[in-house]
Design an enzyme around this catalytic site. Structure first.
Site, PDB file in Angstrom:
ATOM      1  N   HIS A  87      -0.962  -4.538  15.848  1.00 19.58           N
ATOM      2  CA  HIS A  87      -2.439  -4.515  15.011  1.00 19.58           C
ATOM      3  C   HIS A  87      -2.280  -4.978  13.819  1.00 19.58           C
ATOM      4  CE1 HIS A  87      -6.193  -3.330  14.319  1.00 19.58           C
ATOM      5  NE2 HIS A  87      -6.350  -2.646  15.422  1.00 19.58           N
ATOM      6  N   PHE A  94       0.260  -5.894  -6.763  1.00 18.08           N
ATOM      7  CA  PHE A  94       1.072  -5.534  -5.355  1.00 18.08           C
ATOM      8  C   PHE A  94       1.702  -4.109  -5.303  1.00 18.08           C
ATOM      9  CE2 PHE A  94       4.596  -6.483  -2.181  1.00 18.08           C
ATOM     10  CZ  PHE A  94       3.678  -6.385  -1.098  1.00 18.08           C
ATOM     11  N   VAL A  95       1.489  -3.275  -4.539  1.00 23.83           N
ATOM     12  CA  VAL A  95       2.223  -2.137  -4.499  1.00 23.83           C
ATOM     13  C   VAL A  95       3.092  -2.299  -2.924  1.00 23.83           C
ATOM     14  CG1 VAL A  95       2.166   0.499  -4.526  1.00 23.83           C
ATOM     15  CG2 VAL A  95       0.405  -1.075  -5.650  1.00 23.83           C
TER      16      VAL A  95
END
Length: 547
Positions: A81, A166-167
């Site tokens: 998904h 961005f993590v």
């Protein structure tokens, strides 16, 4: 009761200890009811569903995000998904007494808190979208988690809340507000997928692909908007089904989808034999179906709620392949508070009231009186409904009955609400500590608020009694008069309870406003009821001066 649904999709469907812990983080919030945890191994994704009052659901959603951040590492995530975050999407859905705007506000509050307190990038979609190009979840998620480092450097992709950083272990989250989605299957009297697909293609919005006059393939739209559908066979049911997602039940309600399938099936020589609601459904959807079929039968829609629901279940054939229990399938019924007093027999209620306990007391009795007044208004309106002599006013009579049933149910609910509110005051008075005074005030205002609501419903009850008497059967005049008298007694009794609750708070502005509203409700109800009672009494040969 205000009810919001929240349906977070988290990026783990293979580790029960993870997705169950994330779900329990939401369920642990007081007022949150966890309805479903649906993991998918292939998708590596779990859909979690919980409901409750708005503030509780908002807190539950935040605690879920906190848990997911600590338990899910997107650097290790793979699945079938699309996804871009540990909590990939977290929509709020209005269910009862809540608007879409309310859910948009919840989405913004969640996004701000997650951005500010957890330093995570958050995007808004659907009805909460900050700009048109972000309405689509697929558009925001394009490129998925792997594209985030580069996309976050683009000013046009700056998050709605939180830093544009961005993590790696979390990714990014999308929240928003959307309409309730109903998964609904209609059963056919065949076990052949091809026939089910033909019916599905007839009714679903996208329709089917056909060859046009010039030999080119074109899309032929189906009968219904906001419907996705396909056919399949369920061996254990022994039949084919038209499986649909009703993505906007305001546009295409359940009963409309059922009737469309029935029409298509009949044209193809098939029969619809029943249907199945997968998951949960708002009560309004079932009530709309029941009233639709009552109207088609030429019967009044202004009957008790339980009768409307029974009509919907029978007309849609919801019990054909599996039992449909309203208490397990209708969201409001699942969340409904216990009603021990309203569920008693008349004998039991009278006995309990007469015992040496403070509750139930005058407030509950006033609410019952108001409910009986509304019941009589509905009866007076329903009796002439099918008679030809009243054809010219049957529509108005039916609307009176519908409104009276709504008031009746609200007043019945107030019987127990009054007792719970009184018990809250007693509990608050037992507290110690610096916040005791504030808690006692809140509980006392709450105890007064219930009878105030009862009092303010009473003028409407009298108006319904009055109008149903005017245009209904002359033989029912006394019933309308009794109904108006019950409402008058209910208003005065409820207002007395407002006053006794607030008698030591005369200097409190909110309390003063409530007292003024209660007084106004009593005056209005008394004046309206007096006119009805005089008219009925005089019409029955009584001396008006005796009243």
């Amino acid at each position: 009761m205000k009810i919001v649904e929240c349906v977070p999709n988290i990026s783990d469907g293979r580790n029960p200890e993870v997705y169950n812990a994330v779900a329990q983080a939401a369920a642990g919030v007081s007022g949150v009811e966890l309805l479903d945890v649906d993991p998918g191994i292939e998708t590596n994704r779990t859909v979690i569903t919980f409901v409750g009052e708005p503030e509780a659901v908002l807190e539950g959603a935040y605690q879920l995000v906190v848990a997911a951040r600590g338990l899910i590492d997107m650097r290790e995530h793979h699945g079938a998904h699309g996804r871009m975050g540990a909590v990939d999407v977290c929509p709020f859905v209005p269910v009862a007494e809540v608007t879409m705007d309310d859910c948009v506000e919840l989405a913004n509050r969640l996004a701000k808190r997650v951005g500010d307190e957890l330093s995570l990038p958050v995007y808004l979609y659907e009805f909460a979208a900050s700009r048109p190009e972000r309405r689509s979840l697929a558009a925001i998620r394009k490129g998925e988690y792997e594209a985030l480092p580069q996309k976050l450097e683009d000013p046009d992709f700056a998050p709605d809340y939180g830093p544009a950083d961005f993590v790696p272990e979390f990714g990014a989250m999308v929240t928003g507000a959307r309409k309730f989605l109903v998964a609904y299957n209609v059963n056919l009297n065949v076990a052949d997928k091809r026939w089910a697909n033909r019916v599905a293609f007839d009714v679903r919005e996208m329709g089917r692909t056909v060859v046009g006059p010039d030999g080119e393939k074109v899309q032929q739209p189906g009968m219904l908007e906001a419907v996705r559908g396909m056919g399949w066979v369920i061996p254990e049911y022994g039949c084919a089904q038209v499986s649909m997602n009703l993505i906007d039940i305001d546009v295409t309600p359940v009963h409309t989808a059922f009737d469309a399938c029935d029409e298509s099936a009949r044209e193809r020589g098939l029969r619809v034999t029943g249907s199945e609601l997968v998951g949960l459904v708002p009560k309004a959807s079932i009530l709309a179906a029941g009233r639709h079929y009552l109207e088609r039968m030429g019967r009044s829609r202004g009957v008790p709620e339980s009768d409307v629901i029974h009509t919907a279940i029978r007309s849609l054939g919801l019990n054909e392949v599996a039992d449909f229990e309203p208490g397990e399938k209708i969201i409001e019924d699942i969340l409904a508070a216990e009603r021990p007093l309203a569920s008693m027999t008349l004998q039991e209620f009278a006995d309990e009231t007469s015992r040496d306990s403070a509750a139930p007391g005058g407030g509950s009795v006033a609410a019952l009186a108001g409910a009986l007044g509304a019941s009589l208004a509905a009866m007076v309106a329903n009796l002439p409904h099918p008679k030809s002599d009243f054809a010219g006013v049957s529509g108005e009579l039916e609307e009176i009955a519908v409104q009276a049933q709504v008031l009746k149910q609200k007043l019945l609910n107030s019987i127990d609400a009054d007792t719970w509110a009184f018990q809250n005051v007693m509990e608050a008075n037992k507290l110690t500590g610096s916040d005791r005074e504030a808690k006692v005030r809140d509980a006392t205002l709450g105890a007064a608020r219930v009878p105030l609501e009862v009092a303010e419903m009473c003028p409407e009850v009298v108006k319904l009694c009055s109008r149903s008497r005017e245009i209904g059967m002359a033989a029912s005049a006394s019933d309308a008069g009794v109904g108006a008298g019950m409402a008058r007694a209910a208003a005065l009794g409820a207002a007395m309870n407002v006053r006794i609750n607030l008698q030591e708070m005369m200097d409190d502005q909110e309390a003063a406003d409530m007292l003024a509203r209660a007084d106004a409700a009593v005056r209005t109800t008394r004046n309206l009821a007096a006119e009805v009672e005089k008219t009925v009494w005089g019409g029955l040969g009584g001396e008006v001066s005796d009243l």
